[in-house]
Design a protein around this motif. Structure first.
Motif, PDB file in Angstrom:
ATOM      1  N   ASP A 138       2.032  29.597 -16.138  1.00  0.00           N
ATOM      2  CA  ASP A 138       1.950  30.429 -17.329  1.00  0.00           C
ATOM      3  C   ASP A 138       1.120  29.757 -18.415  1.00  0.00           C
ATOM      4  O   ASP A 138       1.437  28.657 -18.868  1.00  0.00           O
ATOM      5  CB  ASP A 138       3.369  30.700 -17.842  1.00  0.00           C
ATOM      6  N   GLU A 139       0.029  30.435 -18.814  1.00  0.00           N
ATOM      7  CA  GLU A 139      -0.877  29.999 -19.875  1.00  0.00           C
ATOM      8  C   GLU A 139      -1.635  28.710 -19.529  1.00  0.00           C
ATOM      9  O   GLU A 139      -2.056  27.979 -20.428  1.00  0.00           O
ATOM     10  CB  GLU A 139      -0.135  29.885 -21.203  1.00  0.00           C
ATOM     11  N   LEU A 140      -1.832  28.466 -18.245  1.00  0.00           N
ATOM     12  CA  LEU A 140      -2.749  27.394 -17.847  1.00  0.00           C
ATOM     13  C   LEU A 140      -4.136  27.644 -18.433  1.00  0.00           C
ATOM     14  O   LEU A 140      -4.851  26.701 -18.787  1.00  0.00           O
ATOM     15  CB  LEU A 140      -2.827  27.300 -16.320  1.00  0.00           C
ATOM     16  N   ASN A 141      -4.522  28.917 -18.548  1.00  0.00           N
ATOM     17  CA  ASN A 141      -5.847  29.220 -19.096  1.00  0.00           C
ATOM     18  C   ASN A 141      -6.039  28.691 -20.509  1.00  0.00           C
ATOM     19  O   ASN A 141      -7.171  28.397 -20.917  1.00  0.00           O
ATOM     20  CB  ASN A 141      -6.100  30.734 -19.087  1.00  0.00           C
ATOM     21  N   GLY A 172      -3.144  33.735 -19.154  1.00  0.00           N
ATOM     22  CA  GLY A 172      -3.715  33.245 -20.407  1.00  0.00           C
ATOM     23  C   GLY A 172      -5.088  33.828 -20.682  1.00  0.00           C
ATOM     24  O   GLY A 172      -5.824  34.188 -19.771  1.00  0.00           O
ATOM     25  N   ARG A 173      -5.416  33.907 -21.954  1.00  0.00           N
ATOM     26  CA  ARG A 173      -6.720  34.421 -22.364  1.00  0.00           C
ATOM     27  C   ARG A 173      -7.854  33.511 -21.886  1.00  0.00           C
ATOM     28  O   ARG A 173      -7.647  32.354 -21.581  1.00  0.00           O
ATOM     29  CB  ARG A 173      -6.797  34.509 -23.891  1.00  0.00           C
ATOM     30  N   ASN A 174      -9.050  34.091 -21.902  1.00  0.00           N
ATOM     31  CA  ASN A 174     -10.287  33.324 -21.703  1.00  0.00           C
ATOM     32  C   ASN A 174     -10.304  32.550 -20.392  1.00  0.00           C
ATOM     33  O   ASN A 174     -10.633  31.361 -20.365  1.00  0.00           O
ATOM     34  CB  ASN A 174     -10.526  32.367 -22.879  1.00  0.00           C
ATOM     35  N   ALA A 175      -9.952  33.211 -19.304  1.00  0.00           N
ATOM     36  CA  ALA A 175     -10.029  32.560 -17.995  1.00  0.00           C
ATOM     37  C   ALA A 175     -11.452  32.095 -17.732  1.00  0.00           C
ATOM     38  O   ALA A 175     -12.419  32.810 -18.006  1.00  0.00           O
ATOM     39  CB  ALA A 175      -9.588  33.525 -16.908  1.00  0.00           C
ATOM     40  N   LYS A 176     -11.580  30.897 -17.211  1.00  0.00           N
ATOM     41  CA  LYS A 176     -12.899  30.337 -16.921  1.00  0.00           C
ATOM     42  C   LYS A 176     -13.572  31.115 -15.780  1.00  0.00           C
ATOM     43  O   LYS A 176     -12.910  31.523 -14.822  1.00  0.00           O
ATOM     44  CB  LYS A 176     -12.757  28.877 -16.513  1.00  0.00           C
TER      45      LYS A 176
END
Length: 208
Positions: A138-141, A172-176
């Motif tokens: 969770d939220e790694l991004n 999480g937002r802004n995934a690479k």
């Protein structure tokens, strides 16, 4: 009540249309025979990334399939609905809340990096094991967005060491882009409206 001829014709056309639709769907589903552990990414500015992931977690719990959750941002002292519920299933759920809070709250980059590293090491352990069918990161991004962890390391591990039958969800937002490229399923939540912008605070049962 007796139908008129127009309604009867409409119903007949609908039945024929649905018959063809079912035949096409059945043919398509007949060709889907593979089972594999999926890499799933929930990203985007809209609300619901973690909530959707937890839906999959709860499905696993319902089938008594062991799951693990590692939370990269939420702090252990925070009270959240998902933690309260997940802790009711200690035989099935492994929960690690390993964040330090939001990065703008800690204001300490080294501390945030250390927290992210500890959570990632725990995540690797859980992904490698033979017990858990699904692991939610969770939220790694968020950690990846701020370069607290190198994206190359995460991608390499997921490609080379994730067991073939294990599901991994990353939120999480802004995934690479590198993560999106290797994922099997990517969903981007789009923000249309949010009550926060209208002055409504985060609420129990909705946000946490």
């Amino acid at each position: 009540m007796q139908m008129n001829s127009d309604e009867s014709a409409l119903n007949a056309r609908h039945a024929e249309k649905m018959k063809k639709h079912k035949a096409a769907k059945d043919k398509m589903l007949a060709g889907k025979t593979d089972d594999k552990g999926l890499l799933i990414v929930h990203t985007g500015a809209g609300k619901g990334k973690t909530s959707a992931a937890l839906g999959m977690v709860f499905r696993h719990v319902a089938y008594e399939m062991p799951v693990a959750v590692v939370q990269f941002t939420k702090a252990p002292e925070w009270v959240t609905g998902e933690a309260i519920l997940l802790r009711r299933f200690p035989d099935i759920v492994t929960l690690h809340i390993m964040g330090e809070g939001f990065t703008w709250e800690t204001q300490d980059r080294e501390r945030d990096i250390a927290s992210a590293r500890a959570a990632w090491e725990k995540a690797k352990e859980l992904i490698r094991d033979d017990r858990h069918k699904l692991v939610l990161l969770d939220e790694l991004n968020i950690a990846l967005r701020y370069d607290y962890l190198p994206i190359e390391e995460i991608v390499s591990f997921l490609k080379e060491e994730k067991p073939a039958g294990k599901h991994v969800i990353i939120t999480g937002r802004n995934a690479k882009p590198e993560l999106i490229e290797i994922a099997d399923l990517v969903t981007e939540m789009t923000l249309v409206k949010h009550p926060f912008r209208a002055g409504v605070k985060a609420q129990k049962g909705i946000e946490f």
